[in-house]
Scaffold this active site. Sequence first.
Site, short mmCIF file in Angstrom:
data_model
loop_
_atom_site.label_atom_id
_atom_site.label_comp_id
_atom_site.label_asym_id
_atom_site.label_seq_id
_atom_site.Cartn_x
_atom_site.Cartn_y
_atom_site.Cartn_z
N GLY A 147 0.82 -1.20 0.00
CA GLY A 147 0.00 0.00 0.00
C GLY A 147 0.86 1.26 0.00
O GLY A 147 0.56 2.24 -0.69
N GLN A 152 -7.92 0.98 3.77
CA GLN A 152 -8.82 0.48 4.81
C GLN A 152 -10.26 0.36 4.34
O GLN A 152 -11.14 0.00 5.11
CB GLN A 152 -8.76 1.39 6.05
CG GLN A 152 -7.42 1.35 6.77
CD GLN A 152 -7.12 0.00 7.39
OE1 GLN A 152 -7.98 -0.87 7.50
NE2 GLN A 152 -5.87 -0.19 7.81
N SER A 160 -4.19 -2.42 -0.55
CA SER A 160 -3.15 -3.32 -0.07
C SER A 160 -3.76 -4.69 0.20
O SER A 160 -4.77 -4.79 0.90
CB SER A 160 -2.56 -2.75 1.22
OG SER A 160 -1.72 -3.70 1.82
N GLY A 161 -3.16 -5.74 -0.35
CA GLY A 161 -3.75 -7.07 -0.30
C GLY A 161 -3.92 -7.65 1.09
O GLY A 161 -4.92 -8.29 1.40
N THR A 201 10.15 -7.81 -12.38
CA THR A 201 9.45 -9.09 -12.54
C THR A 201 8.32 -9.20 -11.52
O THR A 201 8.50 -8.90 -10.36
CB THR A 201 10.44 -10.25 -12.36
OG1 THR A 201 11.46 -10.10 -13.32
CG2 THR A 201 9.74 -11.60 -12.55
N CYS A 248 2.63 4.22 23.49
CA CYS A 248 3.65 3.22 23.74
C CYS A 248 3.73 2.12 22.70
O CYS A 248 4.79 1.78 22.24
CB CYS A 248 3.39 2.59 25.08
SG CYS A 248 3.84 3.71 26.40
#
Lengths: 396, 282
Positions: free
Chosen positions: A73, A180, A200-201, A238, A325
Amino acid sequence: MNRTVYLDNNATTMVDPEVLEEMLPFLKERYGNPSSMHDFGGDVARDLERARMRVAELLGAENDYEIVFTGCGTESDNLAILGTLAYFRDRRHIITSKVEHPAVLNLYRKLEREGYRASYVPVDRDGKLDMEFLKKSLGDDTALVSIMHANNETGVIFPVEEIGRLCRERGVPYHIDGVQAAGKIPIDVKKIQCDLYSISGHKFHAPKGMGVLYIRRGTRIRPLMYGGHQERGRRPGTENVPGIVAMGKAAELALQNLPAEERVRALRDRLESGILARFSNVQLNGAKDARVPNTTNVGFEYIEGEAILLYLNEKGIAASSGSACSSGSLEPSHVLRAMGVPFTAAHGSIRFSLSRFTTGEEVDYTISALPEIIDRLLEISPFWDSATKQCRPVTI
Amino acid sequence: MWDYTDKVKDLYKHPKNVGTIDNADAVGEVGSIVCGDALTLYLKIEDNIIKDAKFQTFGCGSAIASSSALTEMIIGRTVEEAEKITNRDIADYLGGLPEQKMHCSVMGREALEKALADWRGEEVAPHEETEGDVICQCFGVTDPLIRKVIRENNLKTVEDVTNYTKAGGACGSCIPKIEDILNEELKKQPASAGAEVKKEKLPLSNIKRMQLVEETISDVVRPILQKDGGNIELVDIDGKKVMVALRGACANCLVSDVTLKNLVQEKLREFVEDDIEVIEVR
Ligand code: FES
């Protein structure tokens, strides 16, 4: 108890067994290079094209050649943004929102250092875009608008069509980070009128390492890398054949399963209302109405997110925190800050993100596991008075 | 996920000494909800021995573990022994903390210091950030704290300072200031280099100069004058000209000229810049 309840699907998803099955031969016997002149490789090229069609369908693209396979992504976002700017060299103004993914936000910051003027569209308390600001920002010098379809932390969906209309009127290239949204809500790039759309896959049950950039026919863009003719020269190198095949299958399944997202929504709502009803020190982060069906983000006041995550982890529940955090940075998420979520709740924000593999039993288990954790941390908190079950005055 | 030691994991899962002590003899409070880290330490002290210690914390796993470790380390110790505990000792007790989490151990040590000051009846400000200049606005981290942490832990980079104090970890606008402090502290380290190093200093910005002048007057000059019943007021700073007014006993002193040149100007030249000029205004 050795179990995992995985509620962090906005981070990544499990590979659908059907996807894995479809991919495996390409990791075993079918290893030919699709660019080869012999049948052993050439046959594979047909599988690539099938995958391309499937992704085109998921996005509502008109032509399969509008689909360019990339490595992730982030690469898709970078190709869209840098590729557009490389074409429109004389335009120096760019627009995005304050709540983008770092793949866009950090690139914009770098571009600013290089002399671009950037406008960051703010959001309101519900995480919704300030459309007036966006409208006013658009100018003759604007090279690109890049705004996400749905926010990764709150799930809030942005008015992509309205933005598309504005951009079209002004002749400004329009990119959407749809990472998303893909697989969660219907996408129709034609209706949206966007020029570029990234997905994104691994966010919809394909393996990691696969991205797609939709480039509308005729969109002016230059490649980031130079090499062979693959992907019509727009992304040479490729092809990751097993990944592409898997992505194609995942796209097909995602489209088929879109109606099932209503079940995911019901589960998410069950989880959300279960949490909101049980605790007095919790609030919802993000608009209740316009959200992708799988995400809820709740802020527990007076306790800290990482501590909640660690305790959830003890019970086998995987979620994500909007606080400092866990991410390795020290401040609460830029998204929650942009929304003006008070510090009292921002540090204790937790994102639960479901998938079509989430079960009702898992949701109920999570609801039942939380009280012990939250009560325990409230007891430790210096800002909470366990005796009166109320917050103590907090100095900010 | 952080790479926590078993000891850290054990202590955040099963923290010891959680809670408050009624009628505590000492309370030390550090951090705030804004920073995402806060710790309140309660002590019961009898005959100079810490009989009991309890804590409440708002913080991540390592904050819970550090606070718990601290209480275990000090119970049964004399005040003097407890005083010697450094943030390193707390981290060591835990078998180490990820670098980015060292600030949790610093918070423990700060709370202990505050509590002991409270026990001695010393004036305790509610938060460390009210003492000294606040360098990092996002996390309320002060100049003295940054310096102390640099010295005690031998820190070398801005990232180190962020890991130990959080300063610089959010908007990052304080990073240049942290860098200045770090450079000053690093230069102090080789004892002999002192005066020589000063001369090599980069030219100061106006703001930095003003800041240093103010600090030098309040930390170095004023205490000396006060010993003799005098005082000094900083009236204005214009480039390298520093306007001051002498007060108290110094105001009427016959040798006030000498005081100005030999003490005030000398000290400012030593700590700020070689060609500072001090002018008295009345
Ligand atoms: S002022 Fe220090 S990080 Fe923002």
